[in-house]
Design an enzyme around this catalytic site. Structure first.
Site, PDB file in Angstrom:
ATOM      1  N   GLY A  13       0.709  -1.323  -0.045  1.00 65.24           N
ATOM      2  CA  GLY A  13       0.129   0.485   0.495  1.00 65.24           C
ATOM      3  C   GLY A  13       0.833   1.464   0.414  1.00 65.24           C
ATOM      4  O   GLY A  13       1.347   1.591   1.248  1.00 65.24           O
ATOM      5  N   SER A 134      -0.316   7.283  14.247  1.00 69.20           N
ATOM      6  CA  SER A 134      -0.506   8.601  14.306  1.00 69.20           C
ATOM      7  C   SER A 134       0.585   9.304  13.938  1.00 69.20           C
ATOM      8  O   SER A 134       1.446   9.160  14.872  1.00 69.20           O
ATOM      9  CB  SER A 134      -1.040   8.949  15.601  1.00 69.20           C
ATOM     10  N   LYS A 187      -5.832   3.760  19.343  1.00 64.82           N
ATOM     11  CA  LYS A 187      -6.240   4.763  18.175  1.00 64.82           C
ATOM     12  C   LYS A 187      -7.443   5.593  18.069  1.00 64.82           C
ATOM     13  O   LYS A 187      -7.485   6.566  18.206  1.00 64.82           O
ATOM     14  CB  LYS A 187      -5.656   4.149  16.790  1.00 64.82           C
ATOM     15  N   HIS A 190      -7.980   8.432  20.615  1.00 65.02           N
ATOM     16  CA  HIS A 190      -6.970   9.223  20.219  1.00 65.02           C
ATOM     17  C   HIS A 190      -7.287  10.173  19.462  1.00 65.02           C
ATOM     18  O   HIS A 190      -7.767  11.185  19.296  1.00 65.02           O
ATOM     19  CB  HIS A 190      -5.470   8.618  19.844  1.00 65.02           C
ATOM     20  N   ASN A 191      -8.489   9.945  18.147  1.00 64.18           N
ATOM     21  CA  ASN A 191      -9.241  10.618  17.599  1.00 64.18           C
ATOM     22  C   ASN A 191      -9.989  10.809  17.961  1.00 64.18           C
ATOM     23  O   ASN A 191     -10.251  12.495  17.553  1.00 64.18           O
ATOM     24  CB  ASN A 191      -9.126   9.654  15.817  1.00 64.18           C
ATOM     25  N   GLU A 194      -8.980  14.064  20.072  1.00 68.05           N
ATOM     26  CA  GLU A 194      -8.222  14.562  18.770  1.00 68.05           C
ATOM     27  C   GLU A 194      -9.543  15.973  18.777  1.00 68.05           C
ATOM     28  O   GLU A 194      -8.855  17.104  18.543  1.00 68.05           O
ATOM     29  CB  GLU A 194      -7.332  14.743  17.730  1.00 68.05           C
TER      30      GLU A 194
END
Length: 490
Positions: A13, A134, A187, A190-191, A194
Site C-alpha cells: 500500500g 498517528s 487509536k 486518540h482521534n 483530537e
C-alpha cells in the site's frame, strides 16, 4: 532467493503514508520489500529510496514475488484504505502466506473489523495485528506513535522494527496494548480526543477574535506564548503557525480567513462517540466536538438563519489581558476533561474485552509522533503510574489542584460565551462534565421518578434497601422489594 537476500519486512500500500513508513523502516537499517496494486507507485517508492541515500528497499509488482522476497516468519504491514480494500488485500496475500506469518493493518479501522479478520485468519494460523498509526505523513516518515494490538507473539516479532521506527520520547512511542482490537480502539479514542482538542482551540479562537478583538498576528503571538508552558502541544504549535500564514493567492490578508467554515471528517470521531454510548461512558466534550462538525456542515442553512436569528445586542467588555489569561486557563481545564473522558473510555473497553490496556503507557506513547502530543501527557502518565486503577483522571491529586486553581477563570469564560452569544459547545460540555462528576448528588432522582411514573421502572432509595415502585397518581403508596421483572429499559 537466498536467505541473505530476503527482506526483513514488507509493506503493501504505497500512498503517501505507506511510502513514508516504508522509507522510515529502510532508513533505520531494515531491508524492506514494497508492493502496491498500482505498479507506478512501486516505481515511485523505489526511486525515492534511491534519492534518499540508496536505502535498502526493493519493489515488487505482483503479490507472489513480494511475499517470496520476505524472510520467515514473514511480516507485512498493510497501509491501504480501510474497509473493503483491506479485506481484498488480505484475501490475496493470505493465499500466499504460511503458518506463523504476520499481517499488520496500519489503517484507521473500526476495531470489530480487526477482530473479525483475525478470526478469519485463524484456520491458516496467520497472526493478525491491528496497529493504529498517528502522526500523519511526517510522522510516518520520521517517527509516528504506533498502537499495536494482537497476539503477543506477533508483537514480540515486530517489536525490533516498530520500536526503532516509532517516535522516540522517553523511549519508543509504541507498546504492546493487548489482544486484537485494542490497538485500533486506542487509536480511535486518540482521534476522539483530537476532535475535542481541535474544537476547544477553535472556540478559544472565536472568543479571542470576536470578543477580545485580537488580530491574526496577535493570535499567532498568543498561541506561540502558550506553547511555551502547560499548554505546549502539537496542535497549539501549528495553530500559531496557521494564524501567521499570509494569503499568497490574493496578496492580502491571511489564509485562515479565506477558508470556508465547514469541517470535514473521516468517521473516527463518530466511532468514538458511538463506543462511549455502547460502554455507558460519558464523553460530552468529544460528542460536542462531533456535533460542531455536523453543525458546520449546515453552512447554507446557517447563512439564512443568521439573517433573522439574532443574538445579544451588546457584548460584555473584558480587559484584553485578563481575557487572554482566562482563556488559557479555561483551555487547559477543558482539555484535561477531554483526555479524562478518553482514558475512561479505553478503561471501560479494556475491562469489557479483557485487553489489559495500561493507561499510563497510552499517555506515554502519545508524547511523540502523534497529533495529540502535549506536555501535560507527562502528568497524565504519572497519574496512572501512581494509581493504575484511578477512577477518573480528575481525582488525581495533582490534576485536581491544577483544575481547582483555574476553575474561576474557566467559569468566567463559559459565562462570557453565553452572554456574548458565542457558541462554545466543547468548553461548556467540559465544564458540565466537571460539575457533574464533582457533585455527590445529581437531579437523576427526579428522572428516575419520572421513569417509574410512566413505565414502572422502579427505583432505589437513599434510606432503605431494596427496589421500590410508587403508585404516583392514585394512592401514592410505595411497594418495596419489587422483582426485577418490573424493571424495563428506557
Amino acid at each position: 532467493m537466498s536467505a541473505s537476500a530476503l527482506s526483513d519486512v514488507g509493506l503493501y500500500g504505497l500512498a503517501v503514508m505507506g511510502q513514508n513508513f516504508a522509507l522510515n523502516m529502510a532508513s533505520h537499517g531494515f531491508s524492506v520489500s514494497v508492493s502496491n496494486r498500482s505498479p507506478e507507485k512501486v516505481d515511485a517508492t523505489v526511486a525515492r529510496a534511491k534519492e534518499e541515500g540508496n536505502l535498502p528497499l526493493r519493489g515488487f509488482k505482483d503479490p507472489k514475488s513480494f511475499v517470496d522476497s520476505l524472510s520467515k516468519p514473514r511480516k507485512i504491514v498493510l497501509l491501504v484504505q480501510a474497509g473493503a480494500a483491506v479485506d481484498a488485500t488480505i484475501a490475496t496475500l493470505s493465499e500466499l502466506l504460511e503458518e506463523g506469518d504476520i499481517l499488520v493493518d496500519g489503517g484507521n479501522e473500526w476495531f470489530p473489523n480487526s477482530q473479525r479478520r483475525a478470526k478469519e485468519l485463524e484456520p491458516k494460523k496467520i497472526m493478525f495485528v491491528g496497529m493504529g498509526v498517528s502522526g500523519g505523513e511526517e510522522g510516518a516518515r520520521n517517527g509516528p506513535s504506533l498502537m499495536p494490538g494482537g497476539p503477543r507473539e506477533a508483537y514480540d516479532a515486530l517489536s525490533p522494527i516498530i520500536s526503532k521506527c516509532a517516535a522516540q520520547v522517553d523511549g519508543p512511542c509504541t507498546t504492546y496494548l493487548g489482544s486484537i482490537g485494542s490497538g485500533n480502539y486506542v487509536k480511535m479514542v486518540h482521534n476522539g480526543i483530537e476532535y475535542g482538542d481541535m474544537q476547544l482551540i477553535a472556540e478559544v479562537y472565536d472568543v479571542l477574535k470576536h470578543v477580545a478583538g485580537l488580530t491574526n498576528d496577535e493570535l499567532s503571538a498568543t498561541f506561540t506564548d502558550w506553547n511555551q508552558g502547560e499548554l505546549q502541544s502539537f496542535l497549539i504549535e501549528i495553530t500559531a503557525v496557521i494564524f501567521s500564514r499570509k494569503d499568497d493567492l490574493t496578496s492580502s490578508g491571511h489564509v485562515v480567513d479565506k477558508i470556508l467554515d465547514k469541517t470535514g471528517m473521516k468517521g473516527t470521531g463518530r466511532w468514538t462517540v458511538q463506543e462511549a454510548a455502547e460502554r455507558s461512558t460519558a464523553a460530552p466534550t468529544m460528542a460536542a466536538a462531533l456535533d460542531a462538525r455536523y453543525m458546520s456542515g449546515r453552512k447554507g442553512e446557517r447563512v439564512e438563519a443568521a439573517k433573522t436569528l439574532k443574538g445579544p445586542s451588546t457584548i460584555p467588555q473584558v480587559p484584553k489581558a485578563q481575557l487572554i489569561e482566562d482563556m488559557k486557563a479555561a483551555l487547559y481545564c477543558s482539555k484535561i476533561c477531554s483526555y479524562a473522558q478518553g482514558m475512561n473510555l479505553i478503561k471501560a473497553a479494556s475491562e469489557h474485552f479483557e485487553w489489559g490496556v495500561d493507561l499510563g503507557e497510552c499517555a506515554r506513547i502519545w508524547k511523540g509522533g502523534c497529533i495529540i502530543r502535549a506536555a501535560f501527557l507527562d502528568d497524565i502518565k504519572n497519574a496512572y503510574i501512581k494509581n493504575a486503577d484511578l477512577d477518573n483522571l480528575l481525582v488525581d491529586p495533582f490534576i485536581t489542584s491544577q483544575i481547582l486553581e483555574r476553575q474561576a477563570a474557566w467559569r468566567r469564560v463559559v459565562t462570557l460565551c453565553v452572554a456574548s452569544g458565542i457558541a462554545a459547545p466543547a468548553m461548556t460540555a467540559s465544564l458540565s462534565y466537571f460539575d457533574s462528576y464533582r457533585r455527590a448528588r445529581l437531579p437523576a432522582n427526579l428522572v428516575q421518578a419520572q421513569r417509574d411514573f410512566f413505565g414502572a421502572h422502579t427505583y432505589e432509595r437513599v434510606d432503605k434497601e431494596g427496589v421500590f415502585h410508587c403508585l404516583w397518581d392514585d394512592t401514592h403508596k410505595e411497594i418495596g422489594d419489587i422483582a426485577g421483572r418490573m424493571a424495563g429499559e428506557l
